[in-house]
Enzyme design. Structure first.
Site, short mmCIF file in Angstrom:
data_model
loop_
_atom_site.label_atom_id
_atom_site.label_comp_id
_atom_site.label_asym_id
_atom_site.label_seq_id
_atom_site.Cartn_x
_atom_site.Cartn_y
_atom_site.Cartn_z
CD GLU A 195 -6.95 5.31 3.34
OE1 GLU A 195 -5.71 5.27 3.18
OE2 GLU A 195 -7.49 5.41 4.46
CG ASP A 202 -7.42 1.48 8.33
OD1 ASP A 202 -6.27 1.02 8.24
OD2 ASP A 202 -7.80 2.46 7.67
CG ASP A 203 -5.58 3.12 11.83
OD1 ASP A 203 -4.46 2.75 12.20
OD2 ASP A 203 -5.87 3.37 10.64
CG HIS A 262 -6.50 -2.72 6.26
ND1 HIS A 262 -6.79 -2.14 5.05
CD2 HIS A 262 -5.81 -1.78 6.95
CE1 HIS A 262 -6.31 -0.91 5.01
NE2 HIS A 262 -5.72 -0.66 6.18
CG HIS A 314 -2.62 1.21 3.08
ND1 HIS A 314 -1.98 0.16 3.67
CD2 HIS A 314 -3.48 1.70 4.01
CE1 HIS A 314 -2.43 0.02 4.91
NE2 HIS A 314 -3.34 0.94 5.15
CG HIS A 345 -2.58 0.48 10.28
ND1 HIS A 345 -1.50 0.60 9.41
CD2 HIS A 345 -3.69 0.53 9.50
CE1 HIS A 345 -1.97 0.73 8.17
NE2 HIS A 345 -3.28 0.68 8.19
N1 HPA Z 1 -4.15 4.74 5.48
C1 HPA Z 1 -2.87 4.98 5.30
N2 HPA Z 1 -1.97 4.85 6.26
C2 HPA Z 1 -2.38 4.47 7.46
C3 HPA Z 1 -3.71 4.21 7.72
C4 HPA Z 1 -4.65 4.34 6.67
O1 HPA Z 1 -5.87 4.15 6.81
N3 HPA Z 1 -3.79 3.85 9.02
C5 HPA Z 1 -2.54 3.88 9.52
N4 HPA Z 1 -1.67 4.26 8.59
ZN ZN Z 2 -4.69 1.01 6.75
#
Ligand code: HPA
Ligand code: ZN
Length: 352
Positions: A208, A286-287, A25, A205, A27
């Site tokens: 969240e 994630d990021d 996971h 996703h 991006h």
């Molecule tokens: N959630 C949804 N979209 C996203 C995320 C995330 O954490 N990171 C990059 N795009």
């Molecule tokens: Zn994500």
């Protein structure tokens, strides 16, 4: 005489940090570090709103997912040439390998580029070149997953998928990301049906910021094999029980969840409950450029805030990640054998 007392879990954290692991996971656009954003902005003569990288990093304080996404899409604007994409992906691969990552399934957001006139022909071959170099030089297996932006229409997503087909050999699956609230998985039923016809792996996703019902909907309407995040499944006992029974992996991102205020702090993160409920939970970043850490930082923050998590939990999370990957089974088994040997070498027994 002074004695240096190590934190009780220091040995375990060291074992986790050096273990072979999967990043499922992540991006790619979320690995754009402020320093690289400024270098690329300069390369292309683009003005950024911040005076320097330090000021940009200081702006990374988010109230929710949307506040983050606004900055994340703005950051994408500096990604323009094939070299930019190669450098971004290669920098990530080197960083991941340093964390022991042996397998990375990397999300890309094509619509955030094509909408600016940056076509698949620019970024896809460049990303493929970085993946090949990672295999050759880092012993890191990389595949890409193209994600649809759920705040846009399904027709837009279908057009993205068709536009990606000339580069089909360079990606393995389709995902769904961006603003979750108000954009339920069912909005993308045709997209995921088409992905299924094409033999692509499917993830989304869900859960969240959105409700547990979106997790069930992603399974039922989209046929996904893994849920990205999914932590809100804890709000619904039936959904949770189903995830455990069907062994649907949840790719959990602890630092992201705290930075985007899904949880007020790491001590409040409910990953331990997921494990106790028998969920196939995994840990990812994630990021990382926006949320303060790569995959090992996520493990470290989680274990430091939850001292009740022990060696068996760590092993389980590491193994779940490898097991949940879309790599060929024989390859996954080799990685798990490496993990097992590492775990024993570090002095831990394999859980029953
Ligand atoms: N959630 C949804 N979209 C996203 C995320 C995330 O954490 N990171 C990059 N795009
Ligand atoms: Zn994500």
């Amino acid at each position: 005489m002074s004695t240096i007392t190590e934190a009780p879990d220091a040995a375990l954290l060291a074992a986790v940090r050096t273990a072979p692991k999967a990043e499922l996971h992540l991006h790619l656009e979320g690995t754009l570090e402020p320093e690289m954003a400024f270098a690329l902005a300069q390369r292309h003569g683009v003005a950024l709103r911040w005076p320097d990288a330090q000021a940009l990093r200081a702006a990374y304080a988010f109230d929710d997912l949307q506040a983050f996404l606004d900055l994340y899409y703005a950051g994408c604007d500096v990604l323009r040439s094939a070299d930019d994409f190669f450098e971004l992906a290669w920098a990530y691969c080197r960083r991941a390998a340093a964390d022991g990552v042996v397998r990375a399934e990397v999300f890309i957001d094509p619509q955030s580029h094509t909408a600016r006139g940056v076509d698949f022909a620019v970024f896809m071959p460049a990303l493929a070149r970085a993946a090949q170099r990672a295999r050759d030089e880092l012993d890191l297996s990389v595949d890409y997953i193209v994600c649809a932006l759920r705040h846009l229409s399904e027709d837009d997503a279908l057009a993205m998928l068709e536009a990606s087909r000339p580069w089909a050999e360079h990606y393995i699956g389709v995902g769904l990301d961006s603003s979750e609230r108000g954009h339920p998985p069912g909005k993308f039923t045709r997209l995921f049906a088409r992905a299924g016809e094409l033999g692509l792996r499917r993830v989304a996703h869900a859960g969240e910021e959105g409700p547990a019902a979106y997790v069930a909907e992603a399974l039922d309407a989209l046929g996904v094999e893994r849920i990205d995040h999914g932590v809100r499944a804890l709000d619904d006992a039936a959904v949770l029980e189903r995830l455990a029974r069907e062994r649907v992996p949840l790719t959990v991102c602890p630092l992201s969840n705290v930075r985007l205020r899904v949880y007020p702090d790491m001590a409040a993160h409910r990953l331990p409950e997921l494990l106790r409920a028998g969920i196939v939970a995994t840990v990812h970043s994630d990021d990382p450029a926006y949320f303060g850490g790569y995959v090992n930082d996520n493990y470290t923050a989680l274990f430091e805030a939850h001292p009740q998590l022990g060696a068996d939990d760590a092993y389980r999370l590491l193994r779940n990640g490898l097991q949940a990957s879309f790599a060929p089974t024989a390859q996954v088994e080799r990685w798990i054998a490496r993990l097992d040997a590492h775990w024993r070498r570090c002095g831990y027994a394999l859980p029953a």
